[in-house]
Design an enzyme around this catalytic site. Structure first.
Site, PDB file in Angstrom:
ATOM      1  CG  ASN A  13      -1.780   1.173   1.385  1.00 30.01           C
ATOM      2  OD1 ASN A  13      -1.817   2.017   0.482  1.00 30.01           O
ATOM      3  ND2 ASN A  13      -2.480   1.270   2.494  1.00 30.01           N
ATOM      4  CD  GLU A  69      -3.167   5.153   6.714  1.00 30.65           C
ATOM      5  OE1 GLU A  69      -3.126   5.158   5.475  1.00 30.65           O
ATOM      6  OE2 GLU A  69      -2.233   4.725   7.431  1.00 30.65           O
ATOM      7  CB  SER A 108       4.536  -2.149  12.253  1.00 30.63           C
ATOM      8  OG  SER A 108       4.155  -0.805  12.515  1.00 30.63           O
ATOM      9  N   GLY A 143       1.937   1.893  10.881  1.00 31.52           N
ATOM     10  CA  GLY A 143       2.894   2.999  10.821  1.00 31.52           C
ATOM     11  C   GLY A 143       3.544   3.349  12.159  1.00 31.52           C
ATOM     12  CE  LYS A 156      -0.370   3.047   4.650  1.00 29.07           C
ATOM     13  NZ  LYS A 156      -0.334   3.074   6.104  1.00 29.07           N
ATOM     14  CD  GLU A 197      -3.622  -3.064   7.007  1.00 27.87           C
ATOM     15  OE1 GLU A 197      -2.458  -3.184   6.652  1.00 27.87           O
ATOM     16  OE2 GLU A 197      -4.351  -2.126   6.662  1.00 27.87           O
ATOM     17  CG  HIS A 252      -6.123   1.444   4.866  1.00 28.84           C
ATOM     18  ND1 HIS A 252      -5.709   2.468   5.687  1.00 28.84           N
ATOM     19  CD2 HIS A 252      -5.100   0.557   4.814  1.00 28.84           C
ATOM     20  CE1 HIS A 252      -4.475   2.213   6.102  1.00 28.84           C
ATOM     21  NE2 HIS A 252      -4.082   1.053   5.577  1.00 28.84           N
TER      22      HIS A 252
HETATM   23  P1  PGA Z   1       2.452   0.092   7.700  1.00 28.06           P
HETATM   24  O1  PGA Z   1       1.033   0.274   6.990  1.00 28.06           O
HETATM   25  O2  PGA Z   1       3.097  -1.112   7.110  1.00 28.06           O
HETATM   26  O3  PGA Z   1       3.198   1.375   7.418  1.00 28.06           O
HETATM   27  O4  PGA Z   1       2.176  -0.100   9.169  1.00 28.06           O
HETATM   28  C1  PGA Z   1       0.231  -0.835   6.695  1.00 28.06           C
HETATM   29  C2  PGA Z   1      -1.044  -0.388   6.048  1.00 28.06           C
HETATM   30  O5  PGA Z   1      -1.543   0.703   6.359  1.00 28.06           O
HETATM   31  O6  PGA Z   1      -1.603  -1.107   5.202  1.00 28.06           O
END
Ligand code: PGA
Length: 235
Positions: free
Chosen positions: A6, A90, A193, A163, A8, A157, A88
């Site tokens: 991803n 976010e 992560s 993150g 982003k 997740e 997701h």
């Molecule tokens: P990350 O994000 O690996 O930076 O924790 C994962 C995601 O949001 O899919």
């Protein structure tokens, strides 16, 4: 296994093209048999002549119309994109998407036969509130979702792991994936992560069918290393 990146809100169109090309040559040169997915930023969607599956991070449940700032089915069709990330954290927590709007999106793109990577996961207070409250929270994210949809992939997740560099223990991942597998037989990814340093052990957990990687996937060589782990474990 399914290994997904991803990207982003990162990389320009040019950088994304290069990223996908590098990934493509790694996958080809190493005869990788895993399913590799990449979700670039919206403005970096493009014609990609590649075996890598390129998906959209978001799209509105419409063909086209008056939805300022959104793209629809027509814009994905332009680049033959048939894969989408929905739910997701976010988008749920920063962009304020409700379960209702997520379900509308899910149903729209399901009807079109899209491969859907559907994300679920609990924020920290829900985890700290104990097992029962956490599972109730996660269960609510299954409401209205066709868990038997043939092109469904689910990504668990935990919001507090995204993150942050924090991850659940491998035992915790195993325990929750076991419970989630009872809700749907769809391939179940872990995300939050995942890095080169922990990807192998996460991929080795029972009921983990792949990973969804954010920040660590921005380094194409790291992402390729994670793909190689999945390939190794699948032998
Ligand atoms: P990350 O994000 O690996 O930076 O924790 C994962 C995601 O949001 O899919």
């Amino acid at each position: 296994m399914i290994i997904a990146a991803n990207l982003k809100t990162n990389f320009t169109r040019k950088e994304t093209k290069q990223y996908i090309q590098e990934l493509e040559s790694y996958v080809t040169n190493n005869a990788i048999t895993q399913e590799v997915l990449v979700f670039p930023a919206m403005s970096s969607l493009d014609e990609n002549n590649t075996s890598i599956i390129v998906g959209a991070q978001n799209a509105y449940p419409t063909q086209e119309g008056a939805f300022t700032g959104e793209i629809g089915e027509t814009h994905l069709n332009e680049f033959a994109i048939k894969t989408i990330l929905i739910g997701h954290s976010e988008r749920r927590h920063i962009l304020g998407e409700t379960q209702e709007s997520i379900v509308a999106k899910f149903n729209y793109y399901k009807k079109l036969g899209f491969k859907i990577v559907y994300c679920i996961g609990e924020p920290l207070p829900k985890r700290e509130a104990g097992e029962q409250e956490m599972m109730e929270y996660i269960s609510a994210q299954y409401e209205g979702i066709d868990t038997e949809y043939e092109n469904l992939i689910i990504a668990y997740e935990p919001v507090w792991a995204i993150g942050t560099g924090l991850t659940p223990t491998l035992e915790d991942i195993a325990s929750i994936h076991k419970k989630l597998k009872k809700k749907s037989k769809a391939p179940l990814l872990y995300g939050g992560s995942v890095k080169v340093t922990n990807a192998k052990e996460v991929l080795n957990v029972l009921n983990v069918d792949g990973i969804l990687v954010g920040s660590a996937a921005l380094y194409v060589e790291h992402f390729c290393t994670m793909i190689s782990y999945a390939e190794e474990l699948s032998q």
